[in-house]
Design an enzyme around this catalytic site. Sequence first.
Site, PDB file in Angstrom:
ATOM      1  N   ASP A 189      -0.107 -23.680 -45.660  1.00  0.00           N
ATOM      2  CA  ASP A 189      -0.009 -22.291 -46.093  1.00  0.00           C
ATOM      3  C   ASP A 189       1.415 -21.776 -45.864  1.00  0.00           C
ATOM      4  O   ASP A 189       1.817 -21.532 -44.725  1.00  0.00           O
ATOM      5  CB  ASP A 189      -1.004 -21.428 -45.312  1.00  0.00           C
ATOM      6  CG  ASP A 189      -0.950 -19.985 -45.766  1.00  0.00           C
ATOM      7  OD1 ASP A 189      -1.543 -19.679 -46.809  1.00  0.00           O
ATOM      8  OD2 ASP A 189      -0.261 -19.172 -45.099  1.00  0.00           O
ATOM      9  N   TYR A 226       8.806 -16.984 -45.366  1.00  0.00           N
ATOM     10  CA  TYR A 226       8.879 -17.778 -44.128  1.00  0.00           C
ATOM     11  C   TYR A 226      10.214 -18.534 -44.049  1.00  0.00           C
ATOM     12  O   TYR A 226      10.569 -19.064 -43.005  1.00  0.00           O
ATOM     13  CB  TYR A 226       7.705 -18.768 -44.011  1.00  0.00           C
ATOM     14  CG  TYR A 226       6.328 -18.115 -44.021  1.00  0.00           C
ATOM     15  CD1 TYR A 226       6.176 -16.741 -43.804  1.00  0.00           C
ATOM     16  CD2 TYR A 226       5.175 -18.849 -44.248  1.00  0.00           C
ATOM     17  CE1 TYR A 226       4.921 -16.133 -43.832  1.00  0.00           C
ATOM     18  CE2 TYR A 226       3.916 -18.252 -44.266  1.00  0.00           C
ATOM     19  CZ  TYR A 226       3.811 -16.891 -44.067  1.00  0.00           C
ATOM     20  OH  TYR A 226       2.561 -16.289 -44.097  1.00  0.00           O
ATOM     21  N   LYS A 279       3.166 -17.928 -51.483  1.00  0.00           N
ATOM     22  CA  LYS A 279       2.906 -16.498 -51.745  1.00  0.00           C
ATOM     23  C   LYS A 279       4.065 -15.823 -52.463  1.00  0.00           C
ATOM     24  O   LYS A 279       5.226 -16.187 -52.268  1.00  0.00           O
ATOM     25  CB  LYS A 279       2.637 -15.778 -50.414  1.00  0.00           C
ATOM     26  CG  LYS A 279       1.580 -16.461 -49.579  1.00  0.00           C
ATOM     27  CD  LYS A 279       1.172 -15.655 -48.362  1.00  0.00           C
ATOM     28  CE  LYS A 279       0.298 -16.499 -47.458  1.00  0.00           C
ATOM     29  NZ  LYS A 279       1.061 -17.338 -46.521  1.00  0.00           N
ATOM     30  N   HIS A 292       1.240 -11.675 -51.594  1.00  0.00           N
ATOM     31  CA  HIS A 292       1.328 -11.639 -50.123  1.00  0.00           C
ATOM     32  C   HIS A 292       0.816 -10.306 -49.535  1.00  0.00           C
ATOM     33  O   HIS A 292       0.019 -10.294 -48.610  1.00  0.00           O
ATOM     34  CB  HIS A 292       2.786 -11.881 -49.716  1.00  0.00           C
ATOM     35  CG  HIS A 292       2.957 -12.450 -48.350  1.00  0.00           C
ATOM     36  ND1 HIS A 292       3.978 -13.298 -48.009  1.00  0.00           N
ATOM     37  CD2 HIS A 292       2.245 -12.278 -47.209  1.00  0.00           C
ATOM     38  CE1 HIS A 292       3.869 -13.645 -46.740  1.00  0.00           C
ATOM     39  NE2 HIS A 292       2.833 -13.021 -46.228  1.00  0.00           N
ATOM     40  N   PHE A 333       1.772 -12.524 -32.086  1.00  0.00           N
ATOM     41  CA  PHE A 333       2.630 -11.332 -32.121  1.00  0.00           C
ATOM     42  C   PHE A 333       3.313 -11.071 -30.780  1.00  0.00           C
ATOM     43  O   PHE A 333       4.252 -10.299 -30.706  1.00  0.00           O
ATOM     44  CB  PHE A 333       1.807 -10.133 -32.621  1.00  0.00           C
ATOM     45  CG  PHE A 333       1.196 -10.426 -33.962  1.00  0.00           C
ATOM     46  CD1 PHE A 333       1.947 -10.267 -35.121  1.00  0.00           C
ATOM     47  CD2 PHE A 333      -0.080 -10.974 -34.071  1.00  0.00           C
ATOM     48  CE1 PHE A 333       1.418 -10.612 -36.360  1.00  0.00           C
ATOM     49  CE2 PHE A 333      -0.617 -11.318 -35.295  1.00  0.00           C
ATOM     50  CZ  PHE A 333       0.130 -11.138 -36.453  1.00  0.00           C
ATOM     51  N   SER A 375       0.863 -24.523 -35.223  1.00  0.00           N
ATOM     52  CA  SER A 375       1.297 -24.986 -33.911  1.00  0.00           C
ATOM     53  C   SER A 375       2.453 -25.949 -34.069  1.00  0.00           C
ATOM     54  O   SER A 375       2.480 -26.750 -34.994  1.00  0.00           O
ATOM     55  CB  SER A 375       0.146 -25.670 -33.177  1.00  0.00           C
ATOM     56  OG  SER A 375       0.617 -26.123 -31.931  1.00  0.00           O
ATOM     57  N   GLN A 406      -5.903 -30.858 -32.090  1.00  0.00           N
ATOM     58  CA  GLN A 406      -7.038 -30.070 -31.575  1.00  0.00           C
ATOM     59  C   GLN A 406      -7.520 -29.044 -32.613  1.00  0.00           C
ATOM     60  O   GLN A 406      -8.718 -28.894 -32.844  1.00  0.00           O
ATOM     61  CB  GLN A 406      -6.512 -29.306 -30.369  1.00  0.00           C
ATOM     62  CG  GLN A 406      -7.445 -29.119 -29.225  1.00  0.00           C
ATOM     63  CD  GLN A 406      -6.778 -28.181 -28.217  1.00  0.00           C
ATOM     64  OE1 GLN A 406      -6.819 -26.962 -28.387  1.00  0.00           O
ATOM     65  NE2 GLN A 406      -6.182 -28.743 -27.187  1.00  0.00           N
ATOM     66  N   ASN A 407      -6.562 -28.362 -33.247  1.00  0.00           N
ATOM     67  CA  ASN A 407      -6.908 -27.290 -34.180  1.00  0.00           C
ATOM     68  C   ASN A 407      -7.591 -27.812 -35.451  1.00  0.00           C
ATOM     69  O   ASN A 407      -8.281 -27.071 -36.141  1.00  0.00           O
ATOM     70  CB  ASN A 407      -5.658 -26.494 -34.580  1.00  0.00           C
ATOM     71  CG  ASN A 407      -5.099 -25.684 -33.431  1.00  0.00           C
ATOM     72  OD1 ASN A 407      -5.754 -25.535 -32.402  1.00  0.00           O
ATOM     73  ND2 ASN A 407      -3.888 -25.160 -33.581  1.00  0.00           N
TER      74      ASN A 407
HETATM   75  P1  NAD Z   1      -1.843 -18.330 -35.108  1.00  0.00           P
HETATM   76  O1  NAD Z   1      -2.856 -17.318 -34.695  1.00  0.00           O
HETATM   77  O2  NAD Z   1      -2.270 -19.502 -35.890  1.00  0.00           O
HETATM   78  O3  NAD Z   1      -1.028 -18.904 -33.857  1.00  0.00           O
HETATM   79  C1  NAD Z   1      -0.511 -18.074 -32.878  1.00  0.00           C
HETATM   80  C2  NAD Z   1       0.063 -18.805 -31.697  1.00  0.00           C
HETATM   81  O4  NAD Z   1      -0.933 -19.595 -31.052  1.00  0.00           O
HETATM   82  C3  NAD Z   1       1.201 -19.749 -32.007  1.00  0.00           C
HETATM   83  O5  NAD Z   1       2.292 -19.308 -31.271  1.00  0.00           O
HETATM   84  C4  NAD Z   1       0.760 -21.123 -31.519  1.00  0.00           C
HETATM   85  O6  NAD Z   1       1.772 -21.765 -30.821  1.00  0.00           O
HETATM   86  C5  NAD Z   1      -0.386 -20.818 -30.592  1.00  0.00           C
HETATM   87  N1  NAD Z   1      -1.446 -21.848 -30.696  1.00  0.00           N
HETATM   88  C6  NAD Z   1      -1.769 -22.579 -31.777  1.00  0.00           C
HETATM   89  N2  NAD Z   1      -2.828 -23.367 -31.520  1.00  0.00           N
HETATM   90  C7  NAD Z   1      -3.200 -23.112 -30.241  1.00  0.00           C
HETATM   91  C8  NAD Z   1      -4.234 -23.606 -29.413  1.00  0.00           C
HETATM   92  N3  NAD Z   1      -5.129 -24.522 -29.840  1.00  0.00           N
HETATM   93  N4  NAD Z   1      -4.330 -23.120 -28.136  1.00  0.00           N
HETATM   94  C9  NAD Z   1      -3.452 -22.211 -27.710  1.00  0.00           C
HETATM   95  N5  NAD Z   1      -2.434 -21.708 -28.448  1.00  0.00           N
HETATM   96  C10 NAD Z   1      -2.321 -22.145 -29.704  1.00  0.00           C
HETATM   97  O7  NAD Z   1      -0.758 -17.486 -35.817  1.00  0.00           O
HETATM   98  P2  NAD Z   1      -0.123 -17.114 -37.142  1.00  0.00           P
HETATM   99  O8  NAD Z   1       1.026 -18.030 -37.356  1.00  0.00           O
HETATM  100  O9  NAD Z   1       0.098 -15.656 -37.099  1.00  0.00           O
HETATM  101  O10 NAD Z   1      -1.205 -17.340 -38.308  1.00  0.00           O
HETATM  102  C11 NAD Z   1      -1.428 -18.600 -38.900  1.00  0.00           C
HETATM  103  C12 NAD Z   1      -0.859 -18.700 -40.301  1.00  0.00           C
HETATM  104  O11 NAD Z   1      -1.396 -17.681 -41.123  1.00  0.00           O
HETATM  105  C13 NAD Z   1       0.653 -18.484 -40.421  1.00  0.00           C
HETATM  106  O12 NAD Z   1       1.401 -19.594 -39.994  1.00  0.00           O
HETATM  107  C14 NAD Z   1       0.780 -18.178 -41.899  1.00  0.00           C
HETATM  108  O13 NAD Z   1       0.736 -19.357 -42.665  1.00  0.00           O
HETATM  109  C15 NAD Z   1      -0.457 -17.333 -42.141  1.00  0.00           C
HETATM  110  N6  NAD Z   1      -0.198 -15.867 -42.067  1.00  0.00           N
HETATM  111  C16 NAD Z   1      -0.347 -15.132 -43.218  1.00  0.00           C
HETATM  112  C17 NAD Z   1      -0.097 -13.770 -43.200  1.00  0.00           C
HETATM  113  C18 NAD Z   1      -0.290 -12.949 -44.450  1.00  0.00           C
HETATM  114  O14 NAD Z   1       0.164 -11.790 -44.476  1.00  0.00           O
HETATM  115  N7  NAD Z   1      -0.933 -13.459 -45.459  1.00  0.00           N
HETATM  116  C19 NAD Z   1       0.293 -13.139 -42.007  1.00  0.00           C
HETATM  117  C20 NAD Z   1       0.412 -13.908 -40.851  1.00  0.00           C
HETATM  118  C21 NAD Z   1       0.152 -15.267 -40.888  1.00  0.00           C
END
Ligand code: NAD
Length: 307
Positions: free
Chosen positions: A32, A37, A66, A99, A209, A259, A267-268
């Site tokens: 995605d 980005y 997007k 977006h 965030f 990640s 894991q994810n």
């Molecule tokens: P996320 O919620 O996926 O990750 C947040 C944080 O969690 C990261 O810093 C990561 O290092 C940590 N993390 C990841 N896996 C973990 C785990 N198993 N245990 C503990 N910590 C972990 O955050 P995100 O990047 O905000 O959202 C995911 C994706 O969604 C983005 O990369 C992007 O592609 C998309 N996104 C889209 C929009 C939109 O407006 N459409 C907005 C934000 C994000």
Amino acid sequence: MPLVGFGLWKVDNDTCADTVYNAIKVGYRLFDGACDYGNEVEVGQGVARAIKDGLVKREELFLVSKLWNSFHDADKVKPIAKKQLADLGIDYFDLYIIHFPVALKYVDPSVRYPPSWTDENDKITFSKTPLSETYKAMEELVDEGLAKSIGISNYNGALMLDLLRYARITPATLQIEHHPYLTQEGLVNLCKENNIHVTAYSSFGPASFVELKMQRAHDTPLLFDNETVKKIADKHNKSPGQVLLRWATQRGVAVIPKSNNKDRLAQNLDVCSFDLEKDEIEAISGLNRGLRFNDPVNYGLNIPIFA
Ligand code: NAD
């Protein structure tokens, strides 16, 4: 469309190609991305290397990108989509998404790229283009084979209902902020009733965030540390992160966690091999506070799209 994908926001340019390559090696097929980005060239390099090494074929990948707000004017949609495809080194998107539901003044990519919320004078300037015109231009991308499917992001119920009145091609997906602090049941149900997939972003709530130093995120307890989530994770012998992702996927909502860490990457992806009990899903849903982080207003921008 795979239920679990990899999110590319905040994946650093210098590690991005390797991260994408490793993610494909681990088994991710959906990526995605977005032009804002700022890493589409590097994403493309990772994808190209994986294809060249025989890890995967292009048609086995599901590549999502997007359309940024400053390219909503109908005549700007195709040129920017083509630029993004060229950056990625591919000739079609599997899914191309609007977006945010807000049209901003066009800024030529030669002036500023990746784009931003502000114009070339660092001012917020709106465009007059309504969303229906942008969507029509998106539909033309499907007609021309540049996108296999199209979708929207950050739309609310009213915008969805409006879109369903004028869409010639039903959107494949709505992508929204979705986590136990913001469960958005009504919007998820509206999509289900209309056969539109929902993809969750920021599935871990405030975690994404905190790195952006957003005050609201700092003031909110991390979901990884929540007692309800931790207890359920211990019971299933999984991590809190996996439980948060399974809570979404089990409700039919796709996830795209990001990640940079190899272990978490694997894991994810493993979040459909166990099932939560009904009461566990309800307990996690009970954490809802209607708390949204990814709102332009929270970045100090007077663009109140969620007001
Ligand atoms: P996320 O919620 O996926 O990750 C947040 C944080 O969690 C990261 O810093 C990561 O290092 C940590 N993390 C990841 N896996 C973990 C785990 N198993 N245990 C503990 N910590 C972990 O955050 P995100 O990047 O905000 O959202 C995911 C994706 O969604 C983005 O990369 C992007 O592609 C998309 N996104 C889209 C929009 C939109 O407006 N459409 C907005 C934000 C994000």
